[in-house]
Design an enzyme around this catalytic site. Structure first.
Site, PDB file in Angstrom:
ATOM      1  CE  LYS A  85      36.731  27.277  35.640  1.00 43.78           C
ATOM      2  NZ  LYS A  85      36.896  28.598  36.322  1.00 43.78           N
ATOM      3  CG  LEU A 141      44.535  33.890  35.383  1.00 40.97           C
ATOM      4  CD1 LEU A 141      45.478  34.383  34.292  1.00 40.97           C
ATOM      5  CD2 LEU A 141      43.460  32.981  34.794  1.00 40.97           C
ATOM      6  CE1 TYR A 172      38.467  24.482  36.612  1.00 41.37           C
ATOM      7  CE2 TYR A 172      38.704  23.498  34.436  1.00 41.37           C
ATOM      8  CZ  TYR A 172      38.969  24.522  35.313  1.00 41.37           C
ATOM      9  OH  TYR A 172      39.739  25.590  34.918  1.00 41.37           O
ATOM     10  CG  ASP A 188      44.406  33.938  48.356  1.00 36.20           C
ATOM     11  OD1 ASP A 188      44.412  33.593  47.159  1.00 36.20           O
ATOM     12  OD2 ASP A 188      44.877  33.252  49.269  1.00 36.20           O
ATOM     13  CG  ASN A 234      41.502  33.869  39.030  1.00 35.74           C
ATOM     14  OD1 ASN A 234      41.790  33.328  37.963  1.00 35.74           O
ATOM     15  ND2 ASN A 234      42.207  33.659  40.138  1.00 35.74           N
ATOM     16  CG  ASP A 290      34.525  30.239  50.862  1.00 33.69           C
ATOM     17  OD1 ASP A 290      34.520  30.351  49.620  1.00 33.69           O
ATOM     18  OD2 ASP A 290      34.127  29.214  51.452  1.00 33.69           O
ATOM     19  CB  THR A 342      48.326  28.680  37.372  1.00 33.74           C
ATOM     20  OG1 THR A 342      47.309  27.681  37.211  1.00 33.74           O
ATOM     21  CG2 THR A 342      48.067  29.826  36.393  1.00 33.74           C
TER      22      THR A 342
END
Length: 295
Positions: free
Chosen positions: A173, A16, A169, A35, A97, A70, A203
């Site tokens: 979120k 994504l 997770y 990244d 993201n 990071d 993904t």
């Protein structure tokens, strides 16, 4: 839509984030491709993922720079913001993201699995937002006016419906949505907008789920909303949550009270049973399942 803008996309080496970086560049933004560092195969050799995305952008006539770090590390996050400003002279769009999965049921999750997901997702969003908003606040004070400043955060429907195998997770979120709302309210005076998306995208992170069609849920179908929210035209959109996939965008209603119960004097357990009992007798408890928003 984004000519002259400077954007950062975290976790943009693939999936994504890559699609978002490519779309922002296609719309005219200069992009810092962040990244953590992963090798990908391409053109007969192996290279770092962010460098590969930078090459894709440049091959299409855009401008991009790789940054490896990071985002959950305060120093790396600060360096990321500084890289955008030093390289391109400004920062206008921050797309958070980057994320990881460590799926486990709540009754057997390890401390490391909990901490890792909360750190990368929630702290990673907070760290970059901290330094981006500080930059925009200082610039607003210097100029005496609102800035062109956009934050697009990445949440998930896992938080909306409590994904049973992803308590870490889902919690991260949920925290990202709260962070988004707080940022929108505290930084609007400086021209900052902050919104969150819940993308359904095929993904590397989601392919193991097995029910997402790669074409219908292509990341490229999410990226245009991110680019739009990053544009000057979205200056009146802030503090919002969107579900996006395929050709659909849902604007999620803000939290509100569904039903009010009142009593004379103080509540007692008996009074609560009298009023709440019949109300919940007509409803099914949330258990053993994962609902999705209507398509």
């Amino acid at each position: 839509m984004l000519d002259g803008a400077v954007a950062i996309v975290t976790g943009a080496g693939q999936g994504l984030g890559r699609a978002e970086a490519l779309e922002l560049a296609r719309q005219g933004a200069r992009v810092i491709v962040n990244d953590i560092g992963a090798d990908v195969a391409g053109a007969g050799h192996t290279q770092q993922a962010a460098d590969h995305v930078v090459e894709e952008i440049k091959a299409s006539g855009g401008d991009a720079t790789a940054h490896y770090g990071d985002v959950s590390d305060w120093t790396d996050a600060h360096t990321l913001i500084e890289t955008a400003v030093k390289t391109y002279g400004d920062l206008n769009i921050l797309v958070n993201n980057a994320g990881i999965l460590r799926d486990r049921m709540i009754f057997n999750i390890s401390e490391e699995e909990w901490d890792a997901v909360i750190r990368v997702h929630l702290k990673g969003h907070a760290a970059t937002s901290r330094f981006a908003t500080a930059y925009w606040r200082n610039k607003s004070k210097e100029s005496g006016g609102a800035q062109y400043a956009r934050i697009v955060n990445t949440s998930s429907e896992a938080f909306l419906f409590g994904s049973p195998g992803q308590p870490n997770y889902a919690a991260a979120k949920a925290g990202i949505v709260a962070l988004t709302m707080a940022t929108a309210q505290s930084c609007g005076r400086y021209g900052v907008t902050a919104n969150a998306i819940c993308p359904r995208a095929f993904t590397r992170m989601t392919e193991s789920l097995g029910f997402l069609d790669p074409e219908q849920f292509a990341p490229e179908k999410v990226a245009p909303l991110v680019a739009y929210l990053g544009s000057r035209g979205a200056e009146n959109i802030s503090g919002q949550l969107f579900v996006v996939y395929g050709g659909l965008v849902d604007v999620v209603a803000q939290m509100s009270a569904e039903r009010r119960f009142e009593t004379v004097g103080a509540w007692t357990v008996e009074k609560l049973q009298e009023q709440l009992g019949p109300f919940f007798d007509k409803r099914q408890p949330i258990s053993d399942g994962f609902a999705m928003l209507p398509s």
